[in-house]
Motif scaffolding. Structure first.
Motif, mmCIF file in Angstrom:
data_model
loop_
_atom_site.group_PDB
_atom_site.id
_atom_site.type_symbol
_atom_site.label_atom_id
_atom_site.label_comp_id
_atom_site.label_asym_id
_atom_site.label_seq_id
_atom_site.Cartn_x
_atom_site.Cartn_y
_atom_site.Cartn_z
ATOM 1 N N PRO A 281 0.807 -1.226 0.000
ATOM 2 C CA PRO A 281 0.000 0.000 0.000
ATOM 3 C C PRO A 281 0.836 1.270 0.000
ATOM 4 C CG PRO A 281 -0.862 -1.591 1.582
ATOM 5 C CD PRO A 281 0.453 -2.124 1.105
ATOM 6 N N ALA A 282 2.041 1.225 0.565
ATOM 7 C CA ALA A 282 2.894 2.421 0.603
ATOM 8 C C ALA A 282 4.355 2.008 0.610
ATOM 9 C CB ALA A 282 2.585 3.269 1.834
ATOM 10 N N CYS A 283 5.141 2.708 -0.189
ATOM 11 C CA CYS A 283 6.599 2.557 -0.202
ATOM 12 C C CYS A 283 7.191 3.909 -0.593
ATOM 13 C CB CYS A 283 7.039 1.452 -1.170
ATOM 14 S SG CYS A 283 8.825 1.207 -1.223
ATOM 15 N N ILE A 284 7.698 4.640 0.407
ATOM 16 C CA ILE A 284 8.196 6.002 0.207
ATOM 17 C C ILE A 284 9.687 6.024 0.534
ATOM 18 C CG2 ILE A 284 7.888 8.438 0.792
ATOM 19 C CD1 ILE A 284 5.105 7.725 1.819
ATOM 20 N N PRO A 285 10.573 5.970 -0.468
ATOM 21 C CA PRO A 285 12.016 6.017 -0.182
ATOM 22 C C PRO A 285 12.416 7.370 0.401
ATOM 23 C CG PRO A 285 11.569 5.169 -2.400
ATOM 24 C CD PRO A 285 10.283 5.743 -1.890
ATOM 25 N N ASP A 286 13.505 7.341 1.163
ATOM 26 C CA ASP A 286 14.086 8.553 1.763
ATOM 27 C C ASP A 286 13.065 9.315 2.604
ATOM 28 O OD1 ASP A 286 16.477 7.971 0.400
ATOM 29 O OD2 ASP A 286 15.785 9.048 -1.377
ATOM 30 N N ALA A 287 12.230 8.595 3.318
ATOM 31 C CA ALA A 287 11.228 9.239 4.172
ATOM 32 C C ALA A 287 11.799 9.619 5.532
ATOM 33 C CB ALA A 287 10.019 8.317 4.354
ATOM 34 N N HIS A 288 12.866 8.956 5.948
ATOM 35 C CA HIS A 288 13.480 9.243 7.238
ATOM 36 C C HIS A 288 14.936 8.781 7.194
ATOM 37 C CE1 HIS A 288 13.249 4.946 8.230
ATOM 38 N NE2 HIS A 288 12.000 4.982 7.786
ATOM 39 N N PRO A 289 15.758 9.152 8.170
ATOM 40 C CA PRO A 289 17.158 8.709 8.170
ATOM 41 C C PRO A 289 17.268 7.196 8.219
ATOM 42 C CG PRO A 289 16.824 10.489 9.734
ATOM 43 C CD PRO A 289 15.463 10.074 9.274
ATOM 44 N N GLY A 290 18.283 6.658 7.554
ATOM 45 C CA GLY A 290 18.515 5.221 7.527
ATOM 46 C C GLY A 290 19.990 4.895 7.679
ATOM 47 N N TYR A 291 20.278 3.620 7.771
ATOM 48 C CA TYR A 291 21.657 3.165 7.931
ATOM 49 C C TYR A 291 22.343 2.950 6.589
ATOM 50 C CZ TYR A 291 20.739 2.518 12.898
ATOM 51 O OH TYR A 291 20.433 2.732 14.227
ATOM 52 N N ILE A 292 21.558 2.708 5.560
ATOM 53 C CA ILE A 292 22.091 2.543 4.214
ATOM 54 C C ILE A 292 21.190 3.304 3.258
ATOM 55 C CG2 ILE A 292 23.203 0.303 4.639
ATOM 56 C CD1 ILE A 292 20.760 -1.049 3.422
ATOM 57 N N SER A 293 21.631 3.464 2.037
ATOM 58 C CA SER A 293 20.820 4.139 1.027
ATOM 59 C C SER A 293 19.822 3.157 0.411
ATOM 60 C CB SER A 293 21.721 4.732 -0.058
ATOM 61 O OG SER A 293 22.398 3.695 -0.766
ATOM 62 N N TRP A 294 18.827 3.718 -0.263
ATOM 63 C CA TRP A 294 17.842 2.876 -0.950
ATOM 64 C C TRP A 294 18.488 2.053 -2.055
ATOM 65 C CZ3 TRP A 294 13.275 0.879 -0.254
ATOM 66 C CH2 TRP A 294 12.545 0.420 -1.347
ATOM 67 N N GLU A 295 19.460 2.634 -2.749
ATOM 68 C CA GLU A 295 20.173 1.907 -3.810
ATOM 69 C C GLU A 295 20.958 0.746 -3.218
ATOM 70 O OE1 GLU A 295 20.184 5.130 -3.410
ATOM 71 O OE2 GLU A 295 18.904 5.734 -5.112
ATOM 72 N N ARG A 296 21.601 0.980 -2.065
ATOM 73 C CA ARG A 296 22.354 -0.089 -1.415
ATOM 74 C C ARG A 296 21.425 -1.214 -0.955
ATOM 75 N NH1 ARG A 296 26.999 -2.241 -1.855
ATOM 76 N NH2 ARG A 296 25.633 -4.047 -2.044
ATOM 77 N N HIS A 297 20.253 -0.851 -0.506
ATOM 78 C CA HIS A 297 19.275 -1.855 -0.092
ATOM 79 C C HIS A 297 18.850 -2.723 -1.271
ATOM 80 C CE1 HIS A 297 15.869 -3.699 1.937
ATOM 81 N NE2 HIS A 297 15.061 -3.259 0.976
ATOM 82 N N GLN A 298 18.614 -2.104 -2.422
ATOM 83 C CA GLN A 298 18.247 -2.872 -3.605
ATOM 84 C C GLN A 298 19.375 -3.803 -4.026
ATOM 85 O OE1 GLN A 298 15.147 -2.816 -4.982
ATOM 86 N NE2 GLN A 298 14.620 -1.473 -3.277
ATOM 87 N N GLU A 299 20.613 -3.345 -3.919
ATOM 88 C CA GLU A 299 21.756 -4.203 -4.246
ATOM 89 C C GLU A 299 21.842 -5.380 -3.282
ATOM 90 O OE1 GLU A 299 23.802 -4.168 -6.776
ATOM 91 O OE2 GLU A 299 22.757 -2.455 -7.685
ATOM 92 N N ASN A 300 21.559 -5.138 -2.005
ATOM 93 C CA ASN A 300 21.587 -6.229 -1.029
ATOM 94 C C ASN A 300 20.532 -7.283 -1.349
ATOM 95 O OD1 ASN A 300 23.641 -4.916 0.318
ATOM 96 N ND2 ASN A 300 22.312 -4.088 1.924
ATOM 97 N N LEU A 301 19.352 -6.836 -1.768
ATOM 98 C CA LEU A 301 18.305 -7.791 -2.133
ATOM 99 C C LEU A 301 18.712 -8.626 -3.342
ATOM 100 C CD1 LEU A 301 15.043 -5.663 -1.693
ATOM 101 C CD2 LEU A 301 16.093 -7.264 -0.091
ATOM 102 N N LYS A 302 19.383 -8.017 -4.297
ATOM 103 C CA LYS A 302 19.856 -8.769 -5.459
ATOM 104 C C LYS A 302 20.910 -9.794 -5.056
ATOM 105 C CE LYS A 302 18.979 -5.059 -8.818
ATOM 106 N NZ LYS A 302 19.591 -4.124 -9.799
ATOM 107 N N ILE A 303 21.778 -9.418 -4.126
ATOM 108 C CA ILE A 303 22.804 -10.356 -3.655
ATOM 109 C C ILE A 303 22.158 -11.542 -2.941
ATOM 110 C CG2 ILE A 303 24.722 -10.632 -2.045
ATOM 111 C CD1 ILE A 303 25.494 -7.738 -2.644
#
Length: 382
Positions: A281-303
């Motif tokens: 229902p909702a997916c809002i990148p960069d909505a709050h501070p995080g430990y990694i970037s959204w791009e890094r998260h996508q790379e981790n999922l691919k790995i």
């Protein structure tokens, strides 16, 4: 028909069952007037001719929803006693107190009609064996179920409206907290932050969740875990915790809602099913501070996906230990699955030999690949 004409002597010989229910414990504590009105139905039964000792109160379903009878022991007991002919009348403040599920309500009406049991609510006394009364009770049950759907739709609509704006407060994973203004920030505990940062750096360097867990274990590092009371406890890192952290987009600063969906089975149990990202229902990148970037998260999922079992994993993986050749590379010609090695015993000292693949069409059985003097390989799904 006059109420007293409906109440016959054989009804008065049996018990008068008073069913009392409120949907939540908050209602039990705060909405005391509803409970008083329900208990006051005892006076209606006494006025109709039942003795006080004949009135049986069933109130052990307090704080239980009427959406289903699967988890309501009191309602199940009521239906059982009616079916055995112990009840002369069943009393409830309104239909919604007895059931908000039309299937449960119709089942109770059918059993009451067969057992010649009356039903009483705040509006009057009904005989389920009578067509007119049965029709009216059926309409009340349908309206009660429709009211439940309307209430749910209103609540759900309000929640989804806040979700689309990213304002609905959800339970945060370990390492993220709400500040005094309701904004999501990193955990103020420096040890918690440093441990999570080290975890993501280690995974980026190793490219494997299991290897990251091994490094934490070998170095004696503990991973933070938040308890239900809000306290943080450091525990040894497990593979399930590592996978949960790596798959959680909140660590990448993304506001998400509805990543999993609950489904209720026929037996009343709730099962959890993961949704695709397009169905969230909702997916809002960069909505709050995080430990990694959204791009890094996508790379981790691919790995993680590449590390799983599949063609991409087999093509990208290196040969493992053992004398068999082409392990993780050979593919079954019938089902397309990758052949896997199963060693009967440790084959120390043997040299790798030439691997021969025997198609299933020749051997007339599930695909088997063998090399002389070496262990057999079989596909996982052939």
């Amino acid at each position: 028909m006059n109420v007293h004409l409906k109440v016959q002597p054989h009804h008065l010989e049996r018990g008068a069952y008073l069913y009392i229910r409120q949907s939540s414990m908050r209602q039990v504590v705060e909405n005391v007037e509803s409970a008083k009105r329900q208990y006051a139905l005892r006076g209606r039964a006494v006025a109709l001719g039942w003795r006080d000792e004949q009135i049986i109160v069933i109130d052990n379903d307090q704080g239980e929803s009427g959406a289903s009878a699967a988890w309501r022991e009191g309602f199940q007991r009521l239906v059982s006693d009616v079916g055995m002919g112990h009840a002369g009348i069943v009393m409830g403040l309104e239909v919604s107190r007895l059931a908000r599920n039309n299937a449960d309500w119709q089942r109770l009406l059918e059993i009451c009609a067969l057992a010649d049991t009356l039903i009483l609510d705040e509006d009057g006394v009904y005989d389920p064996a009578s067509f007119n009364d049965r029709l009216l009770l059926g309409l009340k049950g349908t309206m009660s179920e429709a009211e439940l759907h309307v209430i749910k739709a209103r609540l759900r609509g309000g929640i989804l409206n806040k979700v689309r704006r990213g304002e609905f407060r959800c339970l945060l994973p370990t390492g993220l907290v709400y500040d005094h203004f309701g904004n999501v920030t990193l955990d103020p505990d420096m040890q918690v932050r440093e441990t999570i940062i080290h975890f993501f750096e280690m995974f980026s360097r190793l490219g494997s969740a299991s290897q990251t867990v091994k490094v934490f274990r070998n170095e004696g590092l503990l991973f933070p875990s938040r308890l239900h009371n809000g306290d943080t406890l450091f525990r040894p890192l497990t593979a399930s915790t590592a996978m949960r952290v790596l798959n959680n987009p909140r660590y990448a600063g993304a506001y998400t809602y509805g990543r999993r969906q609950f489904r209720r089975t026929i037996d009343g149990k709730r099962t959890l099913r993961a949704r695709d990202i397009d169905d969230w229902p909702a997916c809002i990148p960069d909505a709050h501070p995080g430990y990694i970037s959204w791009e890094r998260h996508q790379e981790n999922l691919k790995i993680l996906k590449a590390n799983g079992r599949g063609f991409e994993a087999a093509r990208a993986s290196i040969p493992r230990e053992g004398p068999a050749l082409l392990q993780g590379r050979a593919v079954c010609g019938q089902c397309g699955s990758h052949l896997r090695v199963r060693y009967a015993a440790r084959l120390a000292g043997r040299k790798p030999g030439t691997f021969v693949i025997v198609p299933a069409s020749i051997v007339g059985s599930p695909c088997v690949s063998r090399s002389p003097g070496l262990p057999s390989m079989k596909p996982s799904a052939c």
